[in-house]
Design a protein around this motif. Structure first.
Motif, PDB file in Angstrom:
ATOM      1  N   VAL A  39       0.894  -1.211   0.030  1.00 19.77           N
ATOM      2  CA  VAL A  39       0.065  -0.139  -0.008  1.00 19.77           C
ATOM      3  C   VAL A  39       0.893   1.112  -0.046  1.00 19.77           C
ATOM      4  O   VAL A  39       2.103   1.387   0.508  1.00 19.77           O
ATOM      5  N   HIS A  87      -3.140 -10.124   3.722  1.00 16.86           N
ATOM      6  CA  HIS A  87      -3.967 -10.028   2.410  1.00 16.86           C
ATOM      7  C   HIS A  87      -3.645 -11.102   1.671  1.00 16.86           C
ATOM      8  O   HIS A  87      -2.403 -11.690   1.236  1.00 16.86           O
ATOM      9  N   ARG A 113      -8.409  -6.994  -0.925  1.00 18.10           N
ATOM     10  CA  ARG A 113      -8.741  -5.657  -1.315  1.00 18.10           C
ATOM     11  C   ARG A 113     -10.232  -5.543  -1.893  1.00 18.10           C
ATOM     12  O   ARG A 113     -10.507  -6.624  -2.572  1.00 18.10           O
ATOM     13  N   PRO A 114     -10.625  -4.358  -1.981  1.00 20.18           N
ATOM     14  CA  PRO A 114     -11.870  -4.327  -2.531  1.00 20.18           C
ATOM     15  C   PRO A 114     -12.393  -4.859  -3.980  1.00 20.18           C
ATOM     16  O   PRO A 114     -13.405  -5.683  -4.281  1.00 20.18           O
ATOM     17  N   GLY A 115     -11.338  -4.883  -4.700  1.00 19.69           N
ATOM     18  CA  GLY A 115     -11.359  -5.084  -6.158  1.00 19.69           C
ATOM     19  C   GLY A 115     -11.006  -6.778  -6.379  1.00 19.69           C
ATOM     20  O   GLY A 115     -11.212  -7.183  -7.423  1.00 19.69           O
ATOM     21  N   THR A 116     -10.902  -7.677  -5.377  1.00 19.42           N
ATOM     22  CA  THR A 116     -10.290  -8.679  -5.296  1.00 19.42           C
ATOM     23  C   THR A 116     -11.709  -9.820  -5.354  1.00 19.42           C
ATOM     24  O   THR A 116     -12.343  -9.573  -4.278  1.00 19.42           O
ATOM     25  N   VAL A 136     -12.728  -0.143   2.079  1.00 16.12           N
ATOM     26  CA  VAL A 136     -12.126   0.862   1.682  1.00 16.12           C
ATOM     27  C   VAL A 136     -10.900   0.447   0.692  1.00 16.12           C
ATOM     28  O   VAL A 136     -10.523  -0.943   1.017  1.00 16.12           O
ATOM     29  N   GLU A 137     -10.146   1.247  -0.026  1.00 15.06           N
ATOM     30  CA  GLU A 137      -8.912   0.481  -0.622  1.00 15.06           C
ATOM     31  C   GLU A 137      -7.898   0.763   0.667  1.00 15.06           C
ATOM     32  O   GLU A 137      -7.837   1.677   1.248  1.00 15.06           O
ATOM     33  N   GLN A 143     -11.563   7.069   4.645  1.00 11.33           N
ATOM     34  CA  GLN A 143     -11.884   7.182   3.249  1.00 11.33           C
ATOM     35  C   GLN A 143     -13.481   6.744   3.218  1.00 11.33           C
ATOM     36  O   GLN A 143     -13.812   6.301   4.481  1.00 11.33           O
ATOM     37  N   MET A 146     -17.343   1.892   0.764  1.00  8.56           N
ATOM     38  CA  MET A 146     -17.730   1.316  -0.283  1.00  8.56           C
ATOM     39  C   MET A 146     -18.916   0.194  -0.410  1.00  8.56           C
ATOM     40  O   MET A 146     -18.973  -0.906   0.015  1.00  8.56           O
ATOM     41  N   GLN A 149     -19.185  -3.685  -1.334  1.00 10.20           N
ATOM     42  CA  GLN A 149     -18.525  -4.635  -0.489  1.00 10.20           C
ATOM     43  C   GLN A 149     -19.764  -5.231   0.400  1.00 10.20           C
ATOM     44  O   GLN A 149     -19.007  -6.569   1.092  1.00 10.20           O
TER      45      GLN A 149
END
Ligand code: DX5
Ligand code: ZN
Length: 209
Positions: A39, A87, A113-116, A136-137, A143, A146, A149
């Motif tokens: 990160v 992670h 991560r949120p995109g995973t 959050v990322e 932040q 999201m 999620q």
């Protein structure tokens, strides 16, 4: 349970902050470890965790946001991590790392991560005591939550029942008095800025209720 993230605490007075959140009703303390590679931010390392352990009335919930955590897990466990979360994207051998965490005497956690996609952690659910859903990322406090999620928490709860498992579901990022309502499927709420920027006791009570 509520796990305030000390990322938003006063770093010059961590002992006082730990005692204050414990008095205010916190259950765990969430410790965000960042390496500037996994990160784009740097936070605290093993010596700080060791110092926190000496004065913390609460279990240490350590969230590793570092590349190749296998290099450091022994140090973080010796320093006193109770829960140690890695992670799935940060290592090419998550299973080995999770088993090593347990063998060394800490409770293993997995996060993404949120995109995973959630699929990436499904093979490890029977190996962990904690599954952390990032809303959050990872990298910074403060932040926005999201919403996309939220369904991960619901799925993880259903999957836990389906498979007869016992892992705790934790949510981290942007949790406050407005977004907490979307986290009913989580067992542990991490909150950094929301707790530390308000009256600790009131903030923790609001999240719990
Ligand atoms: C982000 C960290 C979080 C962060 C949460 O990478 O994992 O624990 O401190 O902070 P808030 O609650 O302010 O979003
Ligand atoms: Zn965290």
């Amino acid at each position: 349970m509520i796990a305030p993230s000390i990322l938003s605490a006063d770093f010059a007075n961590l002992e006082r902050e730990l005692k204050d959140i414990a008095t205010a009703g916190a259950d765990w303390v969430h410790v965000d470890v960042m390496d500037g590679h996994f990160v784009p931010n740097l936070t605290i390392g093993i010596p700080v965790v060791e110092s926190l352990k000496k004065v913390s009335p609460l279990p240490l919930d350590v969230h590793l946001m570092i590349e190749k955590p296998e290099r450091f897990i022994e140090g973080f466990i010796k320093a006193g991590s109770d829960y140690l979360t890695i992670h799935v994207e940060s290592t090419d051998k998550p299973l080995e790392v999770l088993r090593k965490i347990r063998a060394l005497g800490a409770k293993p956690g997995i996060t993404l991560r949120p995109g995973t996609p959630l699929d990436s952690i499904l093979p490890f659910l029977n190996e962990v005591d904690l599954v952390l859903v990032m809303t959050v990322e990872p990298g910074f406090g403060g932040q926005s939550f999201m919403m996309d999620q939220v369904e991960k928490m619901k799925f993880l709860k259903e999957e836990r029942t389906r498979r007869g498992l016992k892992y705790l579901i934790e949510v981290d990022g942007g949790v406050n008095e407005k977004t907490v309502g979307f986290c009913k499927d989580a067992d542990v709420l991490v909150a950094g800025s929301y707790v530390f920027r308000h009256d600790y006791k009131k903030a923790i009570q609001t999240l719990k209720s």
